[in-house]
Design a protein around this motif. Structure first.
Motif, PDB file in Angstrom:
ATOM      1  N   ASP A 105       7.237   9.338  -6.264  1.00 34.04           N
ATOM      2  CA  ASP A 105       8.536   9.256  -5.557  1.00 34.04           C
ATOM      3  C   ASP A 105       9.057   7.834  -5.717  1.00 34.04           C
ATOM      4  N   LEU A 106       9.835   7.632  -6.766  1.00 36.47           N
ATOM      5  CA  LEU A 106      10.289   6.273  -7.097  1.00 36.47           C
ATOM      6  C   LEU A 106      11.231   5.708  -6.034  1.00 36.47           C
ATOM      7  N   ALA A 107      12.031   6.539  -5.395  1.00 36.86           N
ATOM      8  CA  ALA A 107      12.975   6.042  -4.380  1.00 36.86           C
ATOM      9  C   ALA A 107      12.224   5.466  -3.184  1.00 36.86           C
ATOM     10  N   GLU A 108      11.214   6.202  -2.714  1.00 36.33           N
ATOM     11  CA  GLU A 108      10.429   5.703  -1.586  1.00 36.33           C
ATOM     12  C   GLU A 108       9.656   4.456  -1.983  1.00 36.33           C
ATOM     13  N   ALA A 109       9.109   4.458  -3.209  1.00 37.53           N
ATOM     14  CA  ALA A 109       8.372   3.271  -3.668  1.00 37.53           C
ATOM     15  C   ALA A 109       9.299   2.067  -3.732  1.00 37.53           C
ATOM     16  N   ARG A 110      10.530   2.272  -4.244  1.00 38.10           N
ATOM     17  CA  ARG A 110      11.506   1.157  -4.313  1.00 38.10           C
ATOM     18  C   ARG A 110      11.827   0.639  -2.899  1.00 38.10           C
ATOM     19  N   ASP A 111      11.988   1.576  -1.959  1.00 33.50           N
ATOM     20  CA  ASP A 111      12.302   1.158  -0.590  1.00 33.50           C
ATOM     21  C   ASP A 111      11.160   0.336  -0.005  1.00 33.50           C
ATOM     22  N   ALA A 112       9.905   0.736  -0.249  1.00 33.62           N
ATOM     23  CA  ALA A 112       8.751  -0.019   0.266  1.00 33.62           C
ATOM     24  C   ALA A 112       8.693  -1.397  -0.372  1.00 33.62           C
ATOM     25  N   ILE A 113       8.980  -1.462  -1.687  1.00 29.23           N
ATOM     26  CA  ILE A 113       8.954  -2.766  -2.371  1.00 29.23           C
ATOM     27  C   ILE A 113      10.061  -3.668  -1.834  1.00 29.23           C
ATOM     28  N   ASP A 114      11.278  -3.087  -1.569  1.00 26.41           N
ATOM     29  CA  ASP A 114      12.366  -3.892  -0.990  1.00 26.41           C
ATOM     30  C   ASP A 114      11.951  -4.471   0.356  1.00 26.41           C
ATOM     31  N   LYS A 115      11.269  -3.666   1.185  1.00 23.80           N
ATOM     32  CA  LYS A 115      10.801  -4.172   2.477  1.00 23.80           C
ATOM     33  C   LYS A 115       9.785  -5.282   2.285  1.00 23.80           C
ATOM     34  N   ALA A 116       8.912  -5.119   1.292  1.00 22.52           N
ATOM     35  CA  ALA A 116       7.918  -6.167   1.025  1.00 22.52           C
ATOM     36  C   ALA A 116       8.603  -7.457   0.590  1.00 22.52           C
ATOM     37  N   HIS A 166       0.834  -1.207   0.000  1.00 23.64           N
ATOM     38  CA  HIS A 166       0.000   0.000   0.000  1.00 23.64           C
ATOM     39  C   HIS A 166       0.866   1.254   0.000  1.00 23.64           C
ATOM     40  N   ALA A 167       1.951   1.218   0.756  1.00 21.80           N
ATOM     41  CA  ALA A 167       2.824   2.391   0.820  1.00 21.80           C
ATOM     42  C   ALA A 167       3.448   2.661  -0.551  1.00 21.80           C
ATOM     43  N   ALA A 168       3.853   1.595  -1.251  1.00 16.93           N
ATOM     44  CA  ALA A 168       4.449   1.779  -2.572  1.00 16.93           C
ATOM     45  C   ALA A 168       3.438   2.388  -3.553  1.00 16.93           C
ATOM     46  N   LEU A 169       2.172   1.927  -3.461  1.00 19.21           N
ATOM     47  CA  LEU A 169       1.141   2.492  -4.349  1.00 19.21           C
ATOM     48  C   LEU A 169       0.924   3.978  -4.074  1.00 19.21           C
ATOM     49  N   ARG A 170       0.925   4.324  -2.784  1.00 21.80           N
ATOM     50  CA  ARG A 170       0.698   5.727  -2.459  1.00 21.80           C
ATOM     51  C   ARG A 170       1.844   6.582  -3.003  1.00 21.80           C
ATOM     52  N   TRP A 171       3.085   6.091  -2.910  1.00 19.39           N
ATOM     53  CA  TRP A 171       4.210   6.861  -3.431  1.00 19.39           C
ATOM     54  C   TRP A 171       4.123   6.981  -4.953  1.00 19.39           C
ATOM     55  N   LEU A 172       3.575   5.967  -5.623  1.00 18.97           N
ATOM     56  CA  LEU A 172       3.474   6.009  -7.091  1.00 18.97           C
ATOM     57  C   LEU A 172       2.290   6.855  -7.553  1.00 18.97           C
ATOM     58  N   ASP A 173       1.207   6.947  -6.713  1.00 18.92           N
ATOM     59  CA  ASP A 173       0.003   7.685  -7.114  1.00 18.92           C
ATOM     60  C   ASP A 173       0.140   9.190  -6.912  1.00 18.92           C
ATOM     61  N   ARG A 174       1.199   9.648  -6.393  1.00 15.23           N
ATOM     62  CA  ARG A 174       1.374  11.080  -6.192  1.00 15.23           C
ATOM     63  C   ARG A 174       1.526  11.787  -7.551  1.00 15.23           C
ATOM     64  N   PRO A 175       1.198  13.073  -7.598  1.00  9.45           N
ATOM     65  CA  PRO A 175       1.346  13.796  -8.884  1.00  9.45           C
ATOM     66  C   PRO A 175       2.746  13.629  -9.447  1.00  9.45           C
TER      67      PRO A 175
END
Length: 736
Positions: free
Chosen positions: A543-554, A531-540
């Motif tokens: 934020d790919l770095a934050e999304a990548r970090d969330a995916i790495d944690k997943a 969910h966190a990765a989706l929220r980072w990707l749905d922003r105008p």
């Protein structure tokens, strides 16, 4: 004659140097008074004191020189103080002084001569090896020679004036009788005990002589002592040896006898009593003795052999039946050896008759016994194999032929054994054969045989090296057919593996809540990170770095969930043991993760202590995890009934020694009672009503299969300690 300085120890003298200094000072004072003072008296007479002081030093030469010096000083003083006229009173006083000096010097010199003789006598007494002591009638020591110092350990200066019987702790046979005999006869000889200075007790042979004065009154006792401790010990040892020899002769299971040089028999020990022959010191005629005892059929041969031995001096040996006093005959082995003097003449004969009745019976039963042995080998499936060295000649029993699958008429040989050996075990058998040729003391080997029908037998061969009377070495061994035992062992192993699998599955069922909790955590983390990765990707502006970090944690959470599922699947999987080099601390950590939720539900506080570096062990991961989980859960269940105090558990690893790692699981429960301690690891023993009693038994089987040991203790402070050891390894981490 010159004597050692030690000779004068008991003739005490003042310090010679001090005496001479005092004499010189006094001589100077007398000379001054005689020369310069207007005294009209014989002052020079005081030179007598000077002479006496020098004489006390013990030097004869110094005394004479001093006398001459004092005489010269007297004359010099007389000449100085009366220069006008020496005659008259002054001359008389001077002459009187010279006469006094001369007489005093003469007396002093004679006294020194007497003292020298006394010293010489003391020296002679010190030269003797005996201890010589003189003491008065109150037992106070007046003389103590060097022999007494060596014997009792007390120096003369410490012993003089001391009561001798207190100093040496004398123990008389009867002190009153000794003193009475000494006063009556003037002498006493006897033995007594005394104690040395170092505390050692010595036996003394003492000779006492009483010294009386001219009126017949007892004045002193002269004692001459000798240490006879060694002699007494030797006498006691000799008596002990004689008693031991007598007891040994009586205990020997044979009729011992002696004879004169011509063969006249003398019975020695009590074994003759059974044959109604009295043991007397009077020799008995050999013919009458043998004729009374020996069976008529054996007598002629025995008499002939005995006469030949007596005539030639050769050893005698024979067998015959002797009649006991109850009329029964028993077989005897009769042997005798002659004793020669220095000229080669026979002095005596010594012999022994040994009862061999049982041996005769054993010989008769030998054939029957051999038949029984053959039948016993057949029933036990154990054959006998013997091999002589160095030629390798072999002997097989009938059962050994049957086990190896050869006919009884086949000549045994190593080539036949190798022909039956399983191809994979040929090298092992050849290695054992090389050990045999090298005369190894013991052989123990298990290998397989391939029979003509292609069936496989498991055999166990053990043998040991023995030496024969001929001097040759021979291996004697047993070949056991252990095929059925191997099959039973394999079936038992399979049953234990299946039982361990059932136990693991049952245990997983009990840990369902804990497993679900462990799996749900990484799954929830995966969902949250997604969910966190989706929220980072749905922003105008994503934020790919934050999304990548969330995916790495997943991904990491997914791997953790996968590892948990893999471990649970491994424990539930039915398979044989797979050995690999494992990290012990990591193994304990993984096991704790699976039961951590259960420990929280039981309100157990867990403390963990790992040894560093972590020991490396060789084992099956699943089986060892089963042991750890079982021990931890047992500890948690043991604390279920604990109230009013904290429930604590300690899990620790350490090194028991350089070759073994040690795992300890300790709880604060009710502990282990003494009656349950020895049964704790037995199958189907449990203290819980719902328990099956196989968990700890399986744990013991697993640990012992890994070369370790498991045991339980109940410490004084309460609770229970379950612990096991495993051998460490330095190998790699590849599965074996």
């Amino acid at each position: 004659m010159k004597f050692p300085r030690r000779t004068f120890d008991q003739v005490r003298r003042p310090d010679a140097r001090a005496l001479r200094i005092l004499a010189a000072a006094l001589a100077s004072a007398v000379f001054y008074a005689d020369t310069l003072t207007p005294l009209h008296i014989a002052v020079a007479v005081l030179y007598v004191v000077v002479v006496l002081l020098v004489a006390m030093s013990g030097s004869r030469r110094a005394t004479i020189v001093t006398a001459w010096i004092c005489s010269a000083l007297t004359l010099i003083a007389l000449a100085i103080s009366h220069t006008d006229c020496i005659a008259g009173d002054a001359g008389g006083r001077g002459a009187m002084s010279l006469i006094a000096i001369a007489v005093t010097s003469l007396i002093a010199v004679r006294h020194q001569s007497g003292t020298a003789r006394l010293v010489e006598q003391i020296h002679l007494l010190n030269l003797t090896h005996d201890a010589i002591v003189v003491y008065d009638m109150k037992d106070r020591i007046a003389f103590w020679n060097q022999g007494a110092e060596k014997l009792y350990g007390w120096p003369a200066h410490r012993a003089l004036s001391q009561p001798i019987h207190e100093l040496t702790q004398t123990r008389f046979p009867d002190a009153a009788d000794v003193r009475a005999a000494l006063l009556r006869d003037g002498r006493w000889d006897g033995e007594l005990e005394r104690t040395r200075r170092d505390g050692r007790v010595v036996m003394i042979a003492s000779r006492l002589a009483l010294l009386r004065d001219e009126r017949g009154k007892p004045r002193a006792v002269l004692a001459t002592d000798n240490d006879i401790t060694c002699r007494k010990l030797l006498q006691a040892e000799l008596q002990r040896k004689q008693d031991e020899m007598s007891a040994m002769l009586e205990a020997i299971p044979g009729m011992i006898w002696a004879s004169t040089h011509d063969g006249t028999i003398e019975p020695v020990n009590r074994r003759w009593d059974a044959f109604d022959i009295a043991r007397t010191h009077a020799p008995q005629n050999d013919q009458s003795l043998w004729r009374r005892l020996v069976h008529p059929n054996d007598l002629p041969r025995l008499e002939n052999d005995w006469r030949t031995a007596v005539a030639t001096g050769a050893s005698f040996e024979g067998t015959a039946r002797l009649r006991r006093k109850d009329g029964l005959y028993r077989w005897m082995h009769i042997c005798a050896e002659p004793l020669f003097d220095t000229t080669g003449q026979i002095v005596r004969w010594y012999g022994i008759n040994t009862d061999i009745e049982e041996r005769k019976r054993v010989e008769e039963a030998l054939e029957r016994s051999e038949a029984f042995l053959a039948e016993g080998q057949r029933l036990s499936r154990t054959g006998s194999i013997a091999m002589k060295l160095p030629d390798g000649e072999m002997l097989w029993s009938q059962e050994a032929h049957r086990i190896l699958g050869y006919a009884a008429n086949v000549v045994p040989g190593m080539d036949l054994i190798l022909a039956r050996t399983h191809p994979e075990d040929v090298a092992l058998v050849r290695q054992s054969y090389r050990q045999v040729l090298a005369e190894a003391p013991f052989i123990d080997i298990e290998y397989r045989l391939v029979m003509p029908d292609r069936s496989v037998k498991h055999v166990h061969f053990v043998a040991h090296l023995s030496a024969r009377q001929s001097g040759r070495f021979e291996y004697v061994g047993a070949l056991m057919d252990v095929t059925e035992a191997k099959q039973t062992e394999e079936a038992l192993t399979r049953s234990m593996t299946e039982l361990a699998h059932v136990t693991r599955v049952t245990m997983l069922g009990e840990l369902t809540a804990s497993i679900a909790h462990e799996v749900s955590q990484p799954i929830a983390a995966i969902v949250t990170c997604g969910h966190a990765a989706l929220r980072w990707l749905d922003r105008p502006e994503p934020d790919l770095a934050e999304a990548r970090d969330a995916i790495d944690k997943a991904i990491r959470s997914a791997k953790r969930a996968s590892d948990i599922v893999w471990r649970i699947r491994s424990m539930a999987q039915k398979r044989g043991p797979t050995y690999a080099v494992l990290d012990l601390n990591a193994l304990v950590d993984e096991s704790i993760e699976l039961v951590l939720h259960e420990l929280h539900d039981h309100r157990v506080e867990l403390e963990i202590a790992y040894v560093t570096p972590s020991p490396q062990i060789n084992g099956d991961r699943v089986q060892l995890q089963q042991v750890l989980i079982n021990l931890i859960m047992n500890g948690a269940q043991a604390m279920a009934s604990v109230t009013g105090r904290e429930k604590r558990m300690w899990v620790a690893t350490r090194m028991a020694d350089a070759q073994h790692a040690h795992v300890i699981v300790r709880d604060s429960g009710t502990g282990i009672s003494a009656e349950h301690a020895e049964q704790l690891f037995e199958a189907f023993f449990t203290t819980r009503s719902e328990g099956m009693g196989i968990g700890l038994s399986i744990c013991r089987s697993i640990v012992e299969a890994h070369g370790g040991r498991i045991w339980a203790e109940s410490p004084p402070e309460g609770g229970a300690v379950l612990q096991f050891t495993l051998p460490v390894t330095m190998g790699d981490s590849n599965e074996q």
